[in-house]
Design an enzyme around this catalytic site. Structure first.
Site, PDB file in Angstrom:
ATOM      1  N   HIS A 144      -8.545   7.633  20.616  1.00  0.00           N
ATOM      2  CA  HIS A 144      -7.976   8.948  20.281  1.00  0.00           C
ATOM      3  C   HIS A 144      -8.921   9.714  19.360  1.00  0.00           C
ATOM      4  O   HIS A 144      -9.222  10.888  19.589  1.00  0.00           O
ATOM      5  CB  HIS A 144      -6.615   8.754  19.595  1.00  0.00           C
ATOM      6  CG  HIS A 144      -6.094   9.983  18.909  1.00  0.00           C
ATOM      7  ND1 HIS A 144      -6.489  10.343  17.640  1.00  0.00           N
ATOM      8  CD2 HIS A 144      -5.237  10.947  19.336  1.00  0.00           C
ATOM      9  CE1 HIS A 144      -5.880  11.472  17.302  1.00  0.00           C
ATOM     10  NE2 HIS A 144      -5.119  11.859  18.312  1.00  0.00           N
ATOM     11  N   ASN A 145      -9.420   9.057  18.356  1.00  0.00           N
ATOM     12  CA  ASN A 145     -10.303   9.756  17.416  1.00  0.00           C
ATOM     13  C   ASN A 145     -11.632  10.109  18.072  1.00  0.00           C
ATOM     14  O   ASN A 145     -12.199  11.166  17.801  1.00  0.00           O
ATOM     15  CB  ASN A 145     -10.536   8.892  16.177  1.00  0.00           C
ATOM     16  CG  ASN A 145      -9.337   8.888  15.247  1.00  0.00           C
ATOM     17  OD1 ASN A 145      -8.194   8.976  15.713  1.00  0.00           O
ATOM     18  ND2 ASN A 145      -9.565   8.777  13.963  1.00  0.00           N
ATOM     19  N   GLU A 202     -11.049  13.164  19.996  1.00  0.00           N
ATOM     20  CA  GLU A 202     -10.934  14.242  18.998  1.00  0.00           C
ATOM     21  C   GLU A 202     -12.318  14.741  18.574  1.00  0.00           C
ATOM     22  O   GLU A 202     -12.538  15.950  18.468  1.00  0.00           O
ATOM     23  CB  GLU A 202     -10.158  13.659  17.809  1.00  0.00           C
ATOM     24  CG  GLU A 202     -10.104  14.475  16.557  1.00  0.00           C
ATOM     25  CD  GLU A 202      -9.596  13.587  15.409  1.00  0.00           C
ATOM     26  OE1 GLU A 202      -8.590  12.861  15.592  1.00  0.00           O
ATOM     27  OE2 GLU A 202     -10.212  13.610  14.324  1.00  0.00           O
ATOM     28  N   TYR A 203     -13.254  13.828  18.351  1.00  0.00           N
ATOM     29  CA  TYR A 203     -14.628  14.234  18.010  1.00  0.00           C
ATOM     30  C   TYR A 203     -15.196  15.152  19.103  1.00  0.00           C
ATOM     31  O   TYR A 203     -15.815  16.170  18.818  1.00  0.00           O
ATOM     32  CB  TYR A 203     -15.540  13.014  17.895  1.00  0.00           C
ATOM     33  CG  TYR A 203     -15.541  12.292  16.577  1.00  0.00           C
ATOM     34  CD1 TYR A 203     -14.358  11.921  15.952  1.00  0.00           C
ATOM     35  CD2 TYR A 203     -16.733  11.936  15.959  1.00  0.00           C
ATOM     36  CE1 TYR A 203     -14.368  11.225  14.757  1.00  0.00           C
ATOM     37  CE2 TYR A 203     -16.744  11.243  14.757  1.00  0.00           C
ATOM     38  CZ  TYR A 203     -15.566  10.885  14.166  1.00  0.00           C
ATOM     39  OH  TYR A 203     -15.594  10.192  12.980  1.00  0.00           O
ATOM     40  N   ASP A 228       2.068  -2.121  -4.532  1.00  0.00           N
ATOM     41  CA  ASP A 228       0.812  -1.368  -4.619  1.00  0.00           C
ATOM     42  C   ASP A 228       0.034  -1.882  -5.827  1.00  0.00           C
ATOM     43  O   ASP A 228       0.632  -2.444  -6.763  1.00  0.00           O
ATOM     44  CB  ASP A 228       1.110   0.135  -4.773  1.00  0.00           C
ATOM     45  CG  ASP A 228      -0.118   0.984  -4.520  1.00  0.00           C
ATOM     46  OD1 ASP A 228      -0.334   1.412  -3.364  1.00  0.00           O
ATOM     47  OD2 ASP A 228      -0.885   1.213  -5.486  1.00  0.00           O
ATOM     48  N   ASN A 285      -6.432   1.280   9.214  1.00  0.00           N
ATOM     49  CA  ASN A 285      -7.419   1.690  10.225  1.00  0.00           C
ATOM     50  C   ASN A 285      -8.363   0.564  10.605  1.00  0.00           C
ATOM     51  O   ASN A 285      -9.565   0.769  10.763  1.00  0.00           O
ATOM     52  CB  ASN A 285      -8.214   2.894   9.713  1.00  0.00           C
ATOM     53  CG  ASN A 285      -7.407   4.172   9.803  1.00  0.00           C
ATOM     54  OD1 ASN A 285      -6.726   4.423  10.790  1.00  0.00           O
ATOM     55  ND2 ASN A 285      -7.463   4.977   8.748  1.00  0.00           N
ATOM     56  N   LYS A 299      -6.024   3.982  19.103  1.00  0.00           N
ATOM     57  CA  LYS A 299      -6.171   4.948  18.014  1.00  0.00           C
ATOM     58  C   LYS A 299      -7.647   5.311  17.838  1.00  0.00           C
ATOM     59  O   LYS A 299      -7.989   6.478  17.613  1.00  0.00           O
ATOM     60  CB  LYS A 299      -5.611   4.355  16.711  1.00  0.00           C
ATOM     61  CG  LYS A 299      -5.795   5.222  15.469  1.00  0.00           C
ATOM     62  CD  LYS A 299      -5.079   6.548  15.567  1.00  0.00           C
ATOM     63  CE  LYS A 299      -4.869   7.207  14.215  1.00  0.00           C
ATOM     64  NZ  LYS A 299      -6.063   7.376  13.405  1.00  0.00           N
ATOM     65  N   GLY A 342      -0.859  12.168   9.655  1.00  0.00           N
ATOM     66  CA  GLY A 342      -1.265  12.688   8.359  1.00  0.00           C
ATOM     67  C   GLY A 342      -0.081  13.155   7.519  1.00  0.00           C
ATOM     68  O   GLY A 342       1.012  12.576   7.573  1.00  0.00           O
ATOM     69  N   SER A 396      -0.907   7.900  13.433  1.00  0.00           N
ATOM     70  CA  SER A 396      -1.484   9.226  13.225  1.00  0.00           C
ATOM     71  C   SER A 396      -0.398  10.197  12.790  1.00  0.00           C
ATOM     72  O   SER A 396       0.783   9.933  12.952  1.00  0.00           O
ATOM     73  CB  SER A 396      -2.183   9.726  14.492  1.00  0.00           C
ATOM     74  OG  SER A 396      -1.236  10.128  15.441  1.00  0.00           O
ATOM     75  N   GLY A 403       0.837  -1.188   0.000  1.00  0.00           N
ATOM     76  CA  GLY A 403       0.000   0.000   0.000  1.00  0.00           C
ATOM     77  C   GLY A 403       0.875   1.241   0.000  1.00  0.00           C
ATOM     78  O   GLY A 403       1.387   1.633   1.048  1.00  0.00           O
ATOM     79  N   LEU A 404       1.043   1.872  -1.173  1.00  0.00           N
ATOM     80  CA  LEU A 404       1.979   2.997  -1.301  1.00  0.00           C
ATOM     81  C   LEU A 404       1.228   4.270  -1.653  1.00  0.00           C
ATOM     82  O   LEU A 404       1.693   5.087  -2.456  1.00  0.00           O
ATOM     83  CB  LEU A 404       3.046   2.671  -2.347  1.00  0.00           C
ATOM     84  CG  LEU A 404       3.883   1.429  -1.997  1.00  0.00           C
ATOM     85  CD1 LEU A 404       4.714   0.968  -3.187  1.00  0.00           C
ATOM     86  CD2 LEU A 404       4.796   1.729  -0.806  1.00  0.00           C
ATOM     87  N   MET A 448      -0.338   7.880   2.571  1.00  0.00           N
ATOM     88  CA  MET A 448       0.277   7.512   3.846  1.00  0.00           C
ATOM     89  C   MET A 448       1.442   6.556   3.638  1.00  0.00           C
ATOM     90  O   MET A 448       2.560   6.786   4.092  1.00  0.00           O
ATOM     91  CB  MET A 448      -0.766   6.866   4.777  1.00  0.00           C
ATOM     92  CG  MET A 448      -1.679   7.837   5.484  1.00  0.00           C
ATOM     93  SD  MET A 448      -0.836   8.951   6.648  1.00  0.00           S
ATOM     94  CE  MET A 448      -0.673   7.879   8.105  1.00  0.00           C
ATOM     95  N   GLY A 449       1.186   5.442   2.941  1.00  0.00           N
ATOM     96  CA  GLY A 449       2.202   4.408   2.774  1.00  0.00           C
ATOM     97  C   GLY A 449       3.428   4.929   2.047  1.00  0.00           C
ATOM     98  O   GLY A 449       4.574   4.606   2.403  1.00  0.00           O
TER      99      GLY A 449
END
Lengths: 296, 296, 296, 296
Positions: D167-168, D171-172, D30, D86, D164, D114, D112, D7-8, D11-12
């Protein structure tokens, strides 16, 4: 007994009619000349035997406050004012204090029942001193259902409107509970007959209630509620209930959620959710939906 | 018609009695030798005419799944299983798939009514194929109230338990609405007669409902609820309703708030509120309340 | 410039010290003889050059109102009062009106920063007329951080305390969000190192914040918060925020949920949940947990 | 060390670049021929030294599950799979079980950071057995910030994605808290400078945070957010957090309210509020707002 009734609109007019049917004499005043028996408050006061009993049925806020002030000048010590509108219970206490300075007595009465009340009787929730409430009891008896139910003397001045306010707060929560259940069934791919499901619940279930009966009727008229927008006003009592809960440090998450859902239903666009969208865009590069010119 | 009924506890036993009173023949099986007509599921299956109809009334989860698996071995193509327990609707679909592989039909039925059901009839919410539901209709007719109400075929397999689940979610919200109203009235210095207020609402008001009737009865027995702790279990359907709402992107703030209030009611101390207290102490020097050794 | 400062407690005393370090002359008054420079407000007023600038730093409510009334008698037209306590913004408007009738000017200032403020500077949020705010700007400059940040003139009279109130409401929501995340991690059987997880979030994540830093510090001191009860006070601003949201028809579910969680944390037993338990007992025969004698 | 990276994408690809800069050898695969070093997973497996380490960075759900199944056929006992996408933590456990049956090891890593991660380092939250995590530690060290922070081994398999997810969820809640504060200030007639108020909070206050920094930046670009609709997606972790809270009987009112606000923001019309409007119309004769033809 004889009663002065100020405010002869839909509610006041029906109440006057029921009282007369039950044998009471009502002297009515209204701003509208077509509805009234007397042309001025002064004339209304003159027409009543001492000690006078005067029922107010005018809009809450300034109209009620103004009428109270006028009555404070016209009435005599020992007379009784019954405030039957939708006053905030804090205002009742202020009104009672103003009248008390002149020796005039005060009782507040929360009235429910709407258009069905004339025939079926009204629910009446009363606040005031025991002797003042006793004085007006024949009036309350005539207004409440013939069964003898639908009446409570809830406490001192303000208690009648306080419990009417709480009643409406509970009503908000119950309505929202049905509303969420409806939306979930409608959103699922599971339920083919949402209206029939509500109808089946009218017997034998825990949720059977007058509100359920009304929902079934609404769904009979419009099974998917296509003709109705999801837009709900609030009439004040819900807000007051939440604020009273906050004042008394009472957690009221359900009533508050129901109130906030109404607030949100009236927004074309949510400023708060603009912020959420803007933040997502800032940290994640998530695309924002552009606002069209007229929806901001 | 003839029916096999598996699970003869409080609910199943009463249902068997009502069915027999209405002229149906019930062959009952239960783990308890004292309650059962046959000693094994195999014997139950042997005793029924083909195509067989078997109603499950055992606890949700593993007991139901195990029974389904056993029946899959014993029943023949064309037979019908009715799952009347409190299964999650997703499990219904899995169960139906397992049985369908053997040609066995499946209907799910949400049942409400509790201990009053035997006499008054049960509310029955059914999911399944039209022809399967039709096959079992005489059973449903016998179980539902004599009035003809209290019945809905809500959709395909799973729909019966889905709408029963939503019913319970709505019930959570309604109960919490009354509960918040009670607490606010009790907390205020305004209302002297909380129990009488609820009682007065039983006529003419918007909130009149069976739950209100029950609340009045509870307050008659214990006017300040002194004998009852504020501790409420949840039976699963409320959780499933919230999770279904989340799955379907349906806002359900009232039902969720009611569920969370139950969760909180069962905590001796709240870990979340420890964090809030710790943070207040960190930034403001606000004193924390020391935990006693045994309450953590 | 010269400033009268009324209230020399922890906050006021530190502010006086910072102002003096920055070259301003402070005449301080406090109820405590040990802390004050002058023995009466009259003496404080005498010592200041005209037009006088007087900063109030006394508890909100009656102490502030009483001091305002006393100053209204002592000050002269053109003098300026800065209310730096935690007044409600509605009270600011009333205070400003009282003083305005005598020609005295009024500015409100929300102050944040707690015990770190003396060294690092305070966040100052100001409300008032532009010329009045400009007059006091040297004082605000001395109190805010040397970086030049931490200052806003948010609007007219009341705006300073309004935005400070909203700041605190947001703070409630943020704290509760961390608190819920903590409880979920602690309740799961999944996370072995909750404290280490929060610590790892201090870099690179979306939730990094001063509150997270404080939470990590609290967990370093007491990794499972065993010494702290889940009991959280609220200081008024959270309530005011919710009430202002209700007044403005703004949905504020997160801030309100955070406030209600604090209310609930302070209850030994929940009257609302007694109702839920009583209702479950009524309709389902669910057992209730008996209240022990002292917990009702 | 040598690493296979599947997966490139954004993110990757960035992670591969950072790993190479730190001296690791990355063999990338990929779906897109333009991005990949090898043309098949089989070739990727061949190119790696035994025991192999393979990092997955593909979309959660079916793409991840399919890749896991393919790797189960290609890898050998002792090899290690790191799932860095995720995934839901429950899926991690299933994946780990599938691979474990073949002797293949499994670690999950929540990532995390980004688009800033390549330069500043990523926050990495890891779940798995201690020896498996230790094996991959050089990779984690290269990905996390040079400061040494931003890393936690949170627990067994699934713990990385669990924290994770939490964490999100937090964040919400934080985002919604700021959002409600913004809306209240904007709705009031009190605050003239909302953007300036947020900016002033960046120093000295309790709410200072990276999200506040981002909000200030967003308001600098568009002070009244006129160009952004109040429409917010959710990416799954918020839903999972609520569902995990419900599973664990943890009250999570703030995180849930934030999630529901996003759901509501995406509705053109609210079915629930149609019900509320219909009920008000039924019992009170309140006018309903007619739905326009296309909004139902």
């Amino acid at each position: 007994m004889q009663l002065g009734l100020i405010g002869l609109g839909k509610m006041g007019g029906n109440m006057a009619a029921r009282l007369r049917e039950k044998g009471h004499e009502v002297v009515g005043y209204d701003r509208s000349p077509d509805l009234r028996d007397v042309d001025t408050l002064a004339e209304l006061v003159e027409r009543l035997p001492v000690p006078r009993t005067v029922w107010l049925m005018v809009p809450a806020g300034k109209p009620t406050t103004d009428t109270i002030e006028e009555l404070a000048e016209l009435l005599a010590p020992g007379d009784l004012v019954i405030e039957g509108g939708n006053s905030h219970y804090v205002d009742d206490r202020r009104h009672a204090g103003q009248l008390s300075a002149k020796g005039i007595r005060y009782v507040d009465a929360g009235v429910s029942g709407g258009v069905w009340g004339r025939q079926n009787g009204y629910g009446i929730m009363v606040g005031g001193a025991a002797e003042d409430v006793a004085h007006a009891k024949p009036i309350f008896d005539a207004l409440t259902p013939d069964s003898g139910g639908g009446y409570v003397h809830a406490g001192g001045v303000g208690a009648g409107h306080f419990v009417k306010m709480v009643h409406n707060g509970i009503e908000y929560g119950m309505m929202q509970a049905f509303a969420e259940g409806y939306e979930l069934m409608a959103a699922s791919d599971v339920v083919d007959d949402v209206a029939g499901t509500f109808d089946s619940w009218r017997e034998g279930t825990v949720v059977r209630s007058w509100l359920l009966d009304l929902l079934v009727r609404a769904l009979e008229e419009d099974p998917e509620l296509e003709g109705i927008r999801g837009y709900a006003q609030d009439s004040g009592e819900g807000r007051w209930t939440v604020q009273a809960a906050v004042d008394h440090a009472v957690p009221a998450p359900v009533i508050t959620a129901a109130l906030f859902a109404r607030f949100a239903s009236r927004q074309d666009d949510s400023p708060a959710m603009k912020v959420v969208a803007a933040l997502r865009n800032q940290f994640g590069g998530h695309a924002v939906t552009k606002s069209t010119g007229d929806s901001a």
